[in-house]
Design a protein around this motif. Structure first.
Motif, PDB file in Angstrom:
ATOM      1  N   GLN A 108      22.347  36.355  55.692  1.00  0.00           N
ATOM      2  CA  GLN A 108      23.818  36.268  55.650  1.00  0.00           C
ATOM      3  C   GLN A 108      24.300  36.779  54.295  1.00  0.00           C
ATOM      4  N   TRP A 109      25.198  37.761  54.327  1.00  0.00           N
ATOM      5  CA  TRP A 109      25.726  38.373  53.120  1.00  0.00           C
ATOM      6  C   TRP A 109      27.238  38.353  53.157  1.00  0.00           C
ATOM      7  N   ALA A 110      27.840  38.145  52.005  1.00  0.00           N
ATOM      8  CA  ALA A 110      29.298  38.159  51.890  1.00  0.00           C
ATOM      9  C   ALA A 110      29.715  39.221  50.877  1.00  0.00           C
ATOM     10  N   LEU A 111      30.664  40.033  51.264  1.00  0.00           N
ATOM     11  CA  LEU A 111      31.258  41.046  50.392  1.00  0.00           C
ATOM     12  C   LEU A 111      32.707  40.655  50.174  1.00  0.00           C
ATOM     13  N   THR A 112      33.075  40.372  48.912  1.00  0.00           N
ATOM     14  CA  THR A 112      34.377  39.787  48.620  1.00  0.00           C
ATOM     15  C   THR A 112      35.171  40.630  47.631  1.00  0.00           C
ATOM     16  N   PRO A 113      36.121  41.421  48.093  1.00  0.00           N
ATOM     17  CA  PRO A 113      37.074  42.052  47.167  1.00  0.00           C
ATOM     18  C   PRO A 113      38.103  41.021  46.715  1.00  0.00           C
ATOM     19  N   SER A 114      38.498  41.078  45.434  1.00  0.00           N
ATOM     20  CA  SER A 114      39.371  40.050  44.876  1.00  0.00           C
ATOM     21  C   SER A 114      40.395  40.649  43.918  1.00  0.00           C
ATOM     22  N   TYR A 115      41.519  39.949  43.815  1.00  0.00           N
ATOM     23  CA  TYR A 115      42.516  40.202  42.777  1.00  0.00           C
ATOM     24  C   TYR A 115      42.300  39.182  41.669  1.00  0.00           C
ATOM     25  N   HIS A 116      42.223  39.651  40.414  1.00  0.00           N
ATOM     26  CA  HIS A 116      41.891  38.791  39.280  1.00  0.00           C
ATOM     27  C   HIS A 116      43.047  38.693  38.287  1.00  0.00           C
ATOM     28  N   LEU A 117      43.127  37.542  37.649  1.00  0.00           N
ATOM     29  CA  LEU A 117      43.984  37.328  36.482  1.00  0.00           C
ATOM     30  C   LEU A 117      43.112  36.816  35.347  1.00  0.00           C
ATOM     31  N   LEU A 118      43.250  37.401  34.174  1.00  0.00           N
ATOM     32  CA  LEU A 118      42.448  37.007  33.014  1.00  0.00           C
ATOM     33  C   LEU A 118      43.371  36.613  31.867  1.00  0.00           C
ATOM     34  N   LEU A 119      43.068  35.487  31.231  1.00  0.00           N
ATOM     35  CA  LEU A 119      43.835  35.024  30.079  1.00  0.00           C
ATOM     36  C   LEU A 119      42.883  34.705  28.930  1.00  0.00           C
ATOM     37  N   PRO A 120      42.744  35.583  27.936  1.00  0.00           N
ATOM     38  CA  PRO A 120      41.944  35.244  26.751  1.00  0.00           C
ATOM     39  C   PRO A 120      42.690  34.186  25.915  1.00  0.00           C
ATOM     40  N   LEU A 121      42.009  33.112  25.565  1.00  0.00           N
ATOM     41  CA  LEU A 121      42.665  32.042  24.801  1.00  0.00           C
ATOM     42  C   LEU A 121      43.067  32.493  23.409  1.00  0.00           C
ATOM     43  N   GLN A 122      42.473  33.584  22.927  1.00  0.00           N
ATOM     44  CA  GLN A 122      42.898  34.136  21.642  1.00  0.00           C
ATOM     45  C   GLN A 122      44.366  34.517  21.683  1.00  0.00           C
ATOM     46  N   ARG A 123      44.832  35.000  22.834  1.00  0.00           N
ATOM     47  CA  ARG A 123      46.219  35.425  22.982  1.00  0.00           C
ATOM     48  C   ARG A 123      47.192  34.254  22.961  1.00  0.00           C
TER      49      ARG A 123
END
Length: 208
Positions: A108-123
């Motif tokens: 069983q294999w899963a292929l998952t395209p995703s939309y990402h949000l990234l927040l560096p804590l430095q910012r």
């Protein structure tokens, strides 16, 4: 080489400021404090990890257990240049490591395209260097079951995840992610699952 000799020499401090930093160098790239101002460049990330899931509802017709078999996953994401909040897209592939009733390991294999949000804590002003990041994502897993048999089955689901990334080197770190997913199954059944996975992350900023 002769052309280089014709250029005027720069003061040492000015030359250091003009010189770009490569991936993994001390004091620059993704861990430098200079990226706290202006726009961060394109960022590429990859993850390699393993996890385990828990079924919120068990389908007794399929002899399902509460514990989902452990799995491994490999993912990659690209984040656009930006400041505090970075938008990106990625894809991950995963497979189970142990048998799950009639589904064998690696069947069983899963292929998952995703939309990402990234927040560096430095910012956010929490720290001086880009060491800790928070990531959120929404994905659509496409699950292939019995892939090596003559009649494979394909189902689609939905998935959300929240992750904490911690870098101990400029381009290398670890991550921990919690996920919630709803998978489609045979005969129009649905399978809600929560899972946790962790592993290594690789981070590369594409400097101009």
């Amino acid at each position: 080489m002769a052309a280089l000799l014709l250029l005027p020499a720069l003061p040492m401090e000015a030359a250091a400021q003009d010189e770009g930093y490569a991936w993994g160098e001390e004091g620059g790239g993704s861990t430098g404090t200079g990226s706290a101002t202006g726009e961060d460049p394109l960022r590429i990330q990859a993850t390699l990890g393993a996890g385990v899931g828990f079924r919120l509802l068990r389908n007794l017709d399929y002899n399902q257990e509460f514990l989902v078999p452990p799995y491994i996953d490999l993912g990659a994401a690209v984040f656009l240049p930006g400041t505090e909040l970075r938008h990106g897209g990625g894809i991950a592939v995963s497979t189970i490591l142990l048998d799950d009733d009639e589904t064998r390991a690696f069947q069983q294999w899963a292929l998952t395209p995703s939309y990402h949000l990234l927040l560096p804590l430095q910012r956010m002003g929490v720290m001086d260097q880009d060491i800790v990041q928070i990531q959120l994502r929404v994905g659509v897993p496409v699950v292939f079951t019995h892939v090596f048999n003559s009649s494979p089955n394909v189902t689609i689901g939905g998935e959300i995840g929240a992750a904490l990334f911690v870098k101990f080197l400029a381009g290398l770190g670890v991550y921990l992610e919690a996920q919630g997913a709803l998978y489609g199954g045979y005969n129009f059944t649905f399978h809600p699952v929560v899972s946790v996975d962790a592993g290594l992350m690789f981070d590369y900023e594409v400097l101009p």
